[in-house]
Design a protein around this motif. Sequence first.
Motif, PDB file in Angstrom:
ATOM      1  N   SER A 148       0.426  -1.348   0.108  1.00 54.09           N
ATOM      2  CA  SER A 148      -0.361  -0.263   0.045  1.00 54.09           C
ATOM      3  C   SER A 148       0.928   1.078  -0.379  1.00 54.09           C
ATOM      4  N   VAL A 149       0.109   2.911  -0.102  1.00 52.21           N
ATOM      5  CA  VAL A 149       0.884   3.129  -0.064  1.00 52.21           C
ATOM      6  C   VAL A 149       0.082   5.109   0.759  1.00 52.21           C
ATOM      7  N   ASP A 150       1.089   5.047   1.776  1.00 55.88           N
ATOM      8  CA  ASP A 150       0.408   5.731   2.434  1.00 55.88           C
ATOM      9  C   ASP A 150       0.078   7.158   2.127  1.00 55.88           C
ATOM     10  N   LEU A 151      -0.997   7.949   2.580  1.00 54.39           N
ATOM     11  CA  LEU A 151      -1.023   8.840   1.435  1.00 54.39           C
ATOM     12  C   LEU A 151      -1.769  10.402   3.220  1.00 54.39           C
ATOM     13  N   ARG A 152      -1.773   9.637   4.000  1.00 50.42           N
ATOM     14  CA  ARG A 152      -2.174  10.014   5.473  1.00 50.42           C
ATOM     15  C   ARG A 152      -1.478  10.936   5.712  1.00 50.42           C
ATOM     16  N   GLU A 153       0.057  10.773   5.678  1.00 50.30           N
ATOM     17  CA  GLU A 153       1.251  11.262   5.743  1.00 50.30           C
ATOM     18  C   GLU A 153       1.167  12.930   5.097  1.00 50.30           C
ATOM     19  N   ALA A 154       1.333  12.685   3.393  1.00 52.60           N
ATOM     20  CA  ALA A 154       1.259  13.914   2.843  1.00 52.60           C
ATOM     21  C   ALA A 154       0.209  14.805   2.811  1.00 52.60           C
ATOM     22  N   LEU A 155      -0.706  14.176   3.206  1.00 54.78           N
ATOM     23  CA  LEU A 155      -2.091  15.496   3.779  1.00 54.78           C
ATOM     24  C   LEU A 155      -1.790  16.117   4.946  1.00 54.78           C
ATOM     25  N   ARG A 156      -1.447  15.533   5.868  1.00 55.45           N
ATOM     26  CA  ARG A 156      -0.848  16.351   6.752  1.00 55.45           C
ATOM     27  C   ARG A 156       0.236  16.368   7.172  1.00 55.45           C
ATOM     28  N   ARG A 157       1.083  16.643   6.419  1.00 48.06           N
ATOM     29  CA  ARG A 157       2.500  18.029   6.199  1.00 48.06           C
ATOM     30  C   ARG A 157       2.062  18.807   5.193  1.00 48.06           C
ATOM     31  N   ASP A 158       0.838  18.585   4.800  1.00 48.11           N
ATOM     32  CA  ASP A 158       0.773  20.060   3.946  1.00 48.11           C
ATOM     33  C   ASP A 158       1.241  20.318   2.659  1.00 48.11           C
ATOM     34  N   SER A 159       1.463  18.974   1.958  1.00 48.83           N
ATOM     35  CA  SER A 159       1.424  18.795   1.048  1.00 48.83           C
ATOM     36  C   SER A 159       0.693  19.150  -0.305  1.00 48.83           C
ATOM     37  N   SER A 160       0.720  19.697  -1.683  1.00 49.75           N
ATOM     38  CA  SER A 160       0.269  19.925  -2.640  1.00 49.75           C
ATOM     39  C   SER A 160      -0.343  18.898  -3.142  1.00 49.75           C
ATOM     40  N   ASP A 161      -2.005  19.560  -3.637  1.00 46.69           N
ATOM     41  CA  ASP A 161      -2.398  18.052  -4.080  1.00 46.69           C
ATOM     42  C   ASP A 161      -1.921  17.363  -5.286  1.00 46.69           C
ATOM     43  N   GLU A 162      -0.621  18.152  -5.772  1.00 42.26           N
ATOM     44  CA  GLU A 162      -0.028  17.531  -7.001  1.00 42.26           C
ATOM     45  C   GLU A 162       0.934  16.644  -6.490  1.00 42.26           C
ATOM     46  N   GLN A 163       1.061  16.673  -5.403  1.00 41.73           N
ATOM     47  CA  GLN A 163       2.277  15.869  -4.307  1.00 41.73           C
ATOM     48  C   GLN A 163       1.301  15.082  -4.291  1.00 41.73           C
ATOM     49  N   VAL A 164       0.507  14.861  -3.582  1.00 41.17           N
ATOM     50  CA  VAL A 164      -0.697  13.899  -3.798  1.00 41.17           C
ATOM     51  C   VAL A 164      -0.843  13.058  -4.351  1.00 41.17           C
ATOM     52  N   SER A 165      -0.641  13.673  -5.531  1.00 40.32           N
ATOM     53  CA  SER A 165      -1.505  12.709  -7.031  1.00 40.32           C
ATOM     54  C   SER A 165      -0.193  12.093  -7.727  1.00 40.32           C
ATOM     55  N   SER A 166       1.273  12.654  -7.338  1.00 38.91           N
ATOM     56  CA  SER A 166       2.514  11.851  -7.797  1.00 38.91           C
ATOM     57  C   SER A 166       2.081  10.783  -6.722  1.00 38.91           C
ATOM     58  N   LEU A 167       2.194  10.756  -5.513  1.00 36.69           N
ATOM     59  CA  LEU A 167       2.344   9.200  -4.719  1.00 36.69           C
ATOM     60  C   LEU A 167       1.211   8.837  -5.551  1.00 36.69           C
ATOM     61  N   ILE A 168      -0.032   9.014  -5.834  1.00 36.40           N
ATOM     62  CA  ILE A 168      -1.199   8.501  -6.230  1.00 36.40           C
ATOM     63  C   ILE A 168      -0.540   7.422  -7.347  1.00 36.40           C
ATOM     64  N   PHE A 169      -0.217   8.477  -8.968  1.00 37.58           N
ATOM     65  CA  PHE A 169       0.233   7.503 -10.104  1.00 37.58           C
ATOM     66  C   PHE A 169       1.445   6.716  -9.735  1.00 37.58           C
ATOM     67  N   GLY A 170       2.067   6.899  -8.563  1.00 39.64           N
ATOM     68  CA  GLY A 170       2.957   5.736  -8.362  1.00 39.64           C
ATOM     69  C   GLY A 170       2.621   4.355  -7.948  1.00 39.64           C
ATOM     70  N   ALA A 171       1.760   4.748  -7.325  1.00 38.22           N
ATOM     71  CA  ALA A 171       0.944   3.573  -6.684  1.00 38.22           C
ATOM     72  C   ALA A 171       0.490   3.419  -8.236  1.00 38.22           C
ATOM     73  N   ILE A 172      -0.765   3.647  -8.426  1.00 39.11           N
ATOM     74  CA  ILE A 172      -1.450   2.893 -10.353  1.00 39.11           C
ATOM     75  C   ILE A 172      -0.003   1.722 -11.415  1.00 39.11           C
ATOM     76  N   ALA A 173       1.048   3.083 -11.210  1.00 41.69           N
ATOM     77  CA  ALA A 173       2.525   2.736 -12.281  1.00 41.69           C
ATOM     78  C   ALA A 173       2.710   0.930 -11.543  1.00 41.69           C
ATOM     79  N   ARG A 174       2.335   0.570 -10.326  1.00 40.71           N
ATOM     80  CA  ARG A 174       2.531  -0.799  -9.474  1.00 40.71           C
ATOM     81  C   ARG A 174       1.904  -1.483  -9.788  1.00 40.71           C
ATOM     82  N   LYS A 175       0.706  -1.129 -10.117  1.00 37.50           N
ATOM     83  CA  LYS A 175      -0.959  -2.188  -9.451  1.00 37.50           C
ATOM     84  C   LYS A 175      -0.893  -3.509 -10.330  1.00 37.50           C
TER      85      LYS A 175
END
Length: 342
Positions: free
Chosen positions: A290-317
């Motif tokens: 799995s990929v942890d999105l909570r940490e990114a949300l709570r350290r004030d990452s931008s939506d684009e940085q959250v998206s980057s984590l999501i895209f990285g995870a999808i690439a490894r689906k």
Amino acid sequence: MADIHSLLPAAGASLTDGFGRQITYLRLSVTDRCDLRCTYCMSERMTFLPRREVLTLEELYRLSAVFMRHGVRKIRITGGEPLVRKNIMSLFDMLSDHLRNGELDEVVVTTNGSQLSHHAKPLYEAGVRRVNVSLDSLDPVRFRAITRWGDLAKVLDGIDSALAAGLKVKLNAVAMKGAFEEELDGLIRFAHGRGMDLTLIEEMPLGNVCHDRKESHLRLDTLKQDLEKRYTLTPLADRSGGPARYVRIEETGGKLGFITPLSCDFCASCNRIRVACTGELYTCMGKEGSVDLREALRRDSSDEQVSSLIFGAIARKPRGHTFTIGAQDVQGIGRHMSVLGG
């Protein structure tokens, strides 16, 4: 060194995995808690997460908005039991704006029905049009045994309230050897007599439960062959954005779905991902990673940085899961269904 912004996904870029499958369906768990303890889903004495580890409703909405910007068109709200989450209607209200402006095709709910009588009308008013209700038995004694302390009457009242509110209701039942097989005809008549579809689901090896899955597992291809001895089953091309394959029972006029993760591969056209209530993104129900999105949300990452984590995870689906239940062996994973959002 490349500019970090050049590595971020473009606005509006679609979520497509390495096998060319476009991700348009998000299953979003809003809580790990449930007011039942179904034997195939949870242990009797569950240890639930501390509140601080669970995403706030605002964080859940923010994630939903990020996924929508990258092509997610359907969101299913799950749990645990999603309707036990305090103030849960505020999340539906926030999502309703996206239904009205066309950014979302639908928001649907999977529930055990115990709280549905209180929420059916507000759900409809928030734009929800479909709910899935888990119902494995119409026998009050067996229902209580399966759920450990559930009240069938409350669930039936919830179903009646949902239908009265204008919601389309689909029943889900986990197929298991034994009493379920004897009750199936009654479940079919109950569902189809009220204009509801019924979907049968093979038991999946998730979490540690109190029974031997080698003994309880019922292959749906075998069950379907048995049904064909007394019903006329006409295959349908209907798809609901999920793994179910449908037939119409000519004798009742209703639809019957089959979700067969073990007896028949349902991964080839997978268009969905799961986000747990902790913010863990799971691209496959049958894999541990799995990929942890909570940490990114709570350290004030931008939506684009959250998206980057999501895209990285999808690439490894992965291409598919590795669940098996055989006469001698069960291969599954240790997470309970409630962690994955059903």
